[in-house]
Design an enzyme around this catalytic site. Structure first.
Site, PDB file in Angstrom:
ATOM      1  N   GLY A 137       0.480  -1.010  -0.087  1.00 19.08           N
ATOM      2  CA  GLY A 137      -0.676   0.243  -0.445  1.00 19.08           C
ATOM      3  C   GLY A 137       1.315   0.826   0.001  1.00 19.08           C
ATOM      4  CG  ASP A 166      -7.770  11.267   6.146  1.00 17.25           C
ATOM      5  OD1 ASP A 166      -8.679  10.958   4.921  1.00 17.25           O
ATOM      6  OD2 ASP A 166      -6.980  10.817   5.819  1.00 17.25           O
ATOM      7  N   GLY A 182       0.583   5.331   0.750  1.00 12.28           N
ATOM      8  CA  GLY A 182      -0.792   6.293   1.077  1.00 12.28           C
ATOM      9  C   GLY A 182       0.051   8.199   0.278  1.00 12.28           C
ATOM     10  NE  ARG A 183      -4.648  11.609   2.264  1.00 16.60           N
ATOM     11  CZ  ARG A 183      -5.136  12.025   2.900  1.00 16.60           C
ATOM     12  NH1 ARG A 183      -5.481  13.339   2.236  1.00 16.60           N
ATOM     13  NH2 ARG A 183      -5.870  11.151   3.738  1.00 16.60           N
TER      14      ARG A 183
END
Length: 211
Positions: free
Chosen positions: A32, A131, A34-35
């Site tokens: 994975g 979020d 992410g940001r």
């Protein structure tokens, strides 16, 4: 090999504002991105290591502190070790809500109620769950909910993201003719519109906009 060594084996690059992994230890499998971090499964174990590039290492400490406050809530992964730029925790097997929509795996009302219950437990700790999106809610093989990515649970502003998802679930997903399997590009397109505030999912907000 320990977690510190794994964390230091990563070479990050940035392309068009996104994180990319140029190099990592062979024991690690990238699962994975992410940001602000990448997540690797540690081969031969039931653990993952979440590693933050240099400009985001402050988030590692924030997320570590939040997980510590949530240790009594078993809907979140157990964190085994933390460092300046990493967290080592349980590997959660299952499908994210994003993956469920992409694969056509049913999301039922009990799943939504269970997320609501989890968020209420989080609020009771004094945190502000924020979020909450399709990629950080997981349906496990035994049909239970697990949640990940808690770094923004300390922010002060009110986040409507989960409320908007619930509204979309009630208004669209539950409709008998709504397709229960959607291509990834369409899901990403919808997410991009929402992020840019070009798509309103909160019914109350929509009334204000249209009124």
């Amino acid at each position: 090999m320990n977690s510190h060594d794994y964390a230091h084996s990563i070479v990050f690059v940035f392309k068009k504002g996104s994180i990319r992994v140029k190099q990592h230890h062979t024991d690690l499998e990238l699962i994975g991105t992410g940001r602000s971090a990448c997540v690797f499964r540690i081969k031969g174990t039931k653990k993952v290591i979440k590693i933050f590039p240099p400009q985001f290492i402050h988030i590692a400490q924030v997320e570590s502190d939040i997980y510590r406050l949530l240790t009594h809530i078993d809907y979140f992964p157990t964190v085994y070790e933390t460092g300046p730029n990493f967290l080592t925790m349980d590997y959660i097997k299952g499908d994210t809500l994003f993956s469920c929509l992409n694969k056509g795996i049913p999301i039922n009302e009990n799943h939504i109620k269970e997320v609501e219950h989890i968020l209420e437990l989080v609020r009771k700790t004094g945190l502000n769950p924020s979020d909450i999106h399709l990629r950080n809610i997981i349906i496990t093989p035994d049909n239970k909910i697990k949640m990940i990515d808690v770094a923004r649970f300390k922010q002060q502003k009110h986040c409507t993201q989960w409320e908007d998802l619930k509204n979309a679930y009630d208004r669209y997903y539950k409709h008998r003719f709504f397709p229960k399997r959607l291509p990834e590009f369409l899901l990403n397109f919808i997410a991009a519109l929402y992020k840019r505030k070009l798509l309103v999912l909160n019914l109350a907000n929509k009334k204000k906009v249209s009124g």
